[in-house]
Design a protein around this motif. Sequence first.
Motif, PDB file in Angstrom:
ATOM      1  N   ILE A 236       0.988  -1.220   0.009  1.00  0.00           N
ATOM      2  CA  ILE A 236       0.022   0.148   0.028  1.00  0.00           C
ATOM      3  C   ILE A 236       0.870   0.951   0.021  1.00  0.00           C
ATOM      4  O   ILE A 236       1.668   1.491   0.759  1.00  0.00           O
ATOM      5  CB  ILE A 236      -1.049  -0.145   1.124  1.00  0.00           C
ATOM      6  CG1 ILE A 236      -1.932  -1.160   1.148  1.00  0.00           C
ATOM      7  CG2 ILE A 236      -1.658   1.345   1.212  1.00  0.00           C
ATOM      8  CD1 ILE A 236      -2.760  -1.427   2.221  1.00  0.00           C
ATOM      9  N   PRO A 240       1.603   8.382   5.087  1.00  0.00           N
ATOM     10  CA  PRO A 240       1.119   7.537   6.202  1.00  0.00           C
ATOM     11  C   PRO A 240      -0.323   7.444   6.550  1.00  0.00           C
ATOM     12  O   PRO A 240      -0.864   6.449   6.523  1.00  0.00           O
ATOM     13  CB  PRO A 240       1.956   8.151   7.291  1.00  0.00           C
ATOM     14  CG  PRO A 240       3.253   8.582   6.772  1.00  0.00           C
ATOM     15  CD  PRO A 240       2.947   9.187   5.375  1.00  0.00           C
ATOM     16  N   GLU A 241      -1.021   8.712   6.346  1.00  0.00           N
ATOM     17  CA  GLU A 241      -2.462   8.881   6.470  1.00  0.00           C
ATOM     18  C   GLU A 241      -2.992   8.301   5.325  1.00  0.00           C
ATOM     19  O   GLU A 241      -4.042   7.354   5.625  1.00  0.00           O
ATOM     20  CB  GLU A 241      -2.731  10.367   6.568  1.00  0.00           C
ATOM     21  CG  GLU A 241      -2.187  11.246   7.816  1.00  0.00           C
ATOM     22  CD  GLU A 241      -0.943  11.409   7.790  1.00  0.00           C
ATOM     23  OE1 GLU A 241      -0.082  11.202   6.829  1.00  0.00           O
ATOM     24  OE2 GLU A 241      -0.375  11.868   8.717  1.00  0.00           O
ATOM     25  N   GLN A 243      -2.087   5.809   3.512  1.00  0.00           N
ATOM     26  CA  GLN A 243      -1.645   4.096   3.736  1.00  0.00           C
ATOM     27  C   GLN A 243      -2.674   3.418   4.873  1.00  0.00           C
ATOM     28  O   GLN A 243      -3.199   2.447   4.410  1.00  0.00           O
ATOM     29  CB  GLN A 243      -0.189   3.922   4.216  1.00  0.00           C
ATOM     30  CG  GLN A 243       0.724   4.077   3.087  1.00  0.00           C
ATOM     31  CD  GLN A 243       2.082   4.101   3.552  1.00  0.00           C
ATOM     32  OE1 GLN A 243       2.304   4.534   4.903  1.00  0.00           O
ATOM     33  NE2 GLN A 243       2.941   3.421   2.700  1.00  0.00           N
ATOM     34  N   VAL A 244      -2.895   4.323   6.014  1.00  0.00           N
ATOM     35  CA  VAL A 244      -3.694   3.982   6.959  1.00  0.00           C
ATOM     36  C   VAL A 244      -5.090   3.579   6.746  1.00  0.00           C
ATOM     37  O   VAL A 244      -5.992   2.805   6.724  1.00  0.00           O
ATOM     38  CB  VAL A 244      -3.439   4.574   8.212  1.00  0.00           C
ATOM     39  CG1 VAL A 244      -4.576   4.284   9.115  1.00  0.00           C
ATOM     40  CG2 VAL A 244      -2.149   4.303   8.768  1.00  0.00           C
ATOM     41  N   LYS A 245      -5.670   4.806   5.953  1.00  0.00           N
ATOM     42  CA  LYS A 245      -6.868   4.910   5.591  1.00  0.00           C
ATOM     43  C   LYS A 245      -7.168   3.688   4.424  1.00  0.00           C
ATOM     44  O   LYS A 245      -8.246   3.164   4.457  1.00  0.00           O
ATOM     45  CB  LYS A 245      -7.243   6.447   4.863  1.00  0.00           C
ATOM     46  CG  LYS A 245      -7.637   7.251   5.546  1.00  0.00           C
ATOM     47  CD  LYS A 245      -8.563   8.558   5.378  1.00  0.00           C
ATOM     48  CE  LYS A 245      -8.451   9.835   6.091  1.00  0.00           C
ATOM     49  NZ  LYS A 245      -8.962   9.359   7.340  1.00  0.00           N
ATOM     50  N   LEU A 247      -5.836   0.837   4.027  1.00  0.00           N
ATOM     51  CA  LEU A 247      -5.725  -0.504   4.966  1.00  0.00           C
ATOM     52  C   LEU A 247      -6.896  -0.621   5.428  1.00  0.00           C
ATOM     53  O   LEU A 247      -7.572  -1.808   5.361  1.00  0.00           O
ATOM     54  CB  LEU A 247      -4.416  -0.411   5.853  1.00  0.00           C
ATOM     55  CG  LEU A 247      -4.464  -1.802   6.580  1.00  0.00           C
ATOM     56  CD1 LEU A 247      -4.236  -3.066   5.639  1.00  0.00           C
ATOM     57  CD2 LEU A 247      -3.142  -1.570   7.673  1.00  0.00           C
ATOM     58  N   VAL A 248      -7.344   0.352   6.304  1.00  0.00           N
ATOM     59  CA  VAL A 248      -8.519   0.244   7.195  1.00  0.00           C
ATOM     60  C   VAL A 248      -9.801  -0.111   6.153  1.00  0.00           C
ATOM     61  O   VAL A 248     -10.734  -0.991   6.526  1.00  0.00           O
ATOM     62  CB  VAL A 248      -8.830   1.590   8.028  1.00  0.00           C
ATOM     63  CG1 VAL A 248     -10.421   1.427   8.834  1.00  0.00           C
ATOM     64  CG2 VAL A 248      -7.864   1.451   9.016  1.00  0.00           C
ATOM     65  N   LYS A 250      -9.782  -1.451   3.267  1.00  0.00           N
ATOM     66  CA  LYS A 250      -9.855  -2.807   2.663  1.00  0.00           C
ATOM     67  C   LYS A 250     -10.163  -3.946   3.595  1.00  0.00           C
ATOM     68  O   LYS A 250     -10.956  -4.726   3.482  1.00  0.00           O
ATOM     69  CB  LYS A 250      -8.360  -3.166   2.251  1.00  0.00           C
ATOM     70  CG  LYS A 250      -8.037  -2.481   0.899  1.00  0.00           C
ATOM     71  CD  LYS A 250      -6.505  -2.836   0.644  1.00  0.00           C
ATOM     72  CE  LYS A 250      -5.949  -2.169  -0.620  1.00  0.00           C
ATOM     73  NZ  LYS A 250      -6.826  -2.586  -2.013  1.00  0.00           N
ATOM     74  N   LEU A 251      -9.818  -3.829   5.094  1.00  0.00           N
ATOM     75  CA  LEU A 251     -10.038  -4.803   5.880  1.00  0.00           C
ATOM     76  C   LEU A 251     -11.714  -4.696   6.377  1.00  0.00           C
ATOM     77  O   LEU A 251     -12.205  -5.547   6.603  1.00  0.00           O
ATOM     78  CB  LEU A 251      -9.436  -4.208   7.422  1.00  0.00           C
ATOM     79  CG  LEU A 251      -7.922  -4.515   7.268  1.00  0.00           C
ATOM     80  CD1 LEU A 251      -7.026  -4.080   8.629  1.00  0.00           C
ATOM     81  CD2 LEU A 251      -7.404  -5.973   6.762  1.00  0.00           C
TER      82      LEU A 251
END
Lengths: 257, 333
Positions: A236, A240-241, A243-245, A247-248, A250-251
């Motif tokens: 991803i 950083p912001e 990437q985190v968004k 990932l969340v 997708k999960l």
Amino acid sequence: MCMKQVPETTEVKIDQAQNRVDTGGLTRIINPYDTYALEEAIRIKENSGATVTVVSMGPDEVDQSLREALAMGADEAVRLSDPAFEGSDPLATAYILARGIEKLGDYDLIICGRQAMDGSSGNVGPGVAEELGLPQVTFVRKIEELKEGYIRLQRMTDDGYEVLEGPLPMLITVVKEINEPRLASLKGLMKAKRVTIPVWGLSDLGADPSRVGPSGSPTVVAKVAPPPPRSGGEIIEGTPEEQVKTLVAKLKAQKVL
Amino acid sequence: MTQEAKNIWVLVDHRGGKVANVTLEALGLARKLADASSQEVWAVLLADDAGSVDTERLIACGADVVLVAEHPKLDAYRDDPYTDVVTHLVKSYEPAAFIIGATSSGKSLAPRLAARLRTGLASECVDLEWDGEKGLVAVRPMYGGNVLATVETPEARPQLATLRMKSAPRPEPDTSRTGRVEKADLSGLEITDRVKLLEAVETGGGEVKLEEADIVVSGGRGVGKPENFALIKALADACRGAMGASRAAVDAGWVPYAHQVGQTGKTVSPKVYIACGISGAIQHLAGMKSSDIIVAINKNPDAPIFKVATYGIVGDLFEIVPLLTEEIKKETA
């Protein structure tokens, strides 16, 4: 103390035509879990003057690991070997080890690693205890007290530990937490090189031929296969912001959050 | 024991009235096997007072029969009394197969029982199937998960297996299912009792168990020092999951051994495994690579963990992990 020699790595080849695991060419070491058992035995010896005997089943090359155990501080080593022992499953192995221990005679405590790194069944320790009619405590993380005919210890459980006490002789299996194994000294290794390690076979043990090898083994390994392959997925990118968004999101899309 | 042996048993692992999740998972799996082979599923419950366990729920989760063995010596799991009583039950009823959860007590009982009954045991299975001729066919990992072995017990009965936690789905309780409760007769049975339980200590403090968690967040060498594990713990808490650690972090003394995931620690297979600052040595992968989704957060793009990760973030965990914790809190609030 019961020991097994295992390949140094679990990255093994599978010979699918022969339906077996190919460990040829791999360096062989003392099963890592057994090093904790050995260390604990040697510590007990240092504190109490007990003698430590290491018992292992296997071919000639196991002598090298037995010598290493002697170099660490064990007093004696015995190898159990016989063509009839080949193809023994954990139950047959436990039977053979128990006959070896019985032949050694007097013992107060039998220490095993919690499982072997290769077969990973964890069945042999309790199997030996049953064959010898001894009480057992598995997954021991600490020996709190040890004296004539008595032991108190801590056993690791899924959510903590238990404190147990019981009579000797007893068989225990130990976990990594119990100690930090020492290394064999060079001097010890040199000395251990000259020791002759007795080898006991079927008739030496007075063992029942129907309880060893394939005839004494209720289980068969019908097939060995590699696990389903797992490949690298997606990297991803972004800040950083971001990437985190990503990932969340997708999960959440997979309903795992 | 002969080929007449019939029915699939599941040992009820319980404490303080609470039944272990793996017991329910085993019941669901046993139901499937029994349906395919016209057998019954028996839930085998040993206790000093079985009244504390909800037998209706065992039936709703797949049991046809709950076999209850009550005795004062069965107040908590101990090897001697459990082995004696289970052996007695097996000899009285002759089940074909017996599934035991791979908990700390199940892994202690099963091999002892196998040796006493001189039967075959497949340990820490990840799958079980039923074959019309062979009976129980068990799949279990060996060599740190690098080999999957299919284990059979051709002749001896019962065929024993321990089932690894979270290897089978937990069944939806079906309250319309009916079953019966049968009391076992233990009269005249001599029960040995050599080891005494002095104290049981829970160190988790009510936390989610590592092996049972749906989400596991683990930290490794990259976490740097013990205090920093608070970040890992905070993310685990935000996910309502459990905290794990690599061997490096445990050996450095940052985290207790009970949290170690990998070859010499615990094996987990959660829905999501989040590895933070873990390079992904083969020994670590052995303990987590059967997770459904693996997320890797590591500053080294060449770390081997990325080779097994479903999603990878190359970056500084001290930046990413707190952001992720906040985002998850926000999204799941």
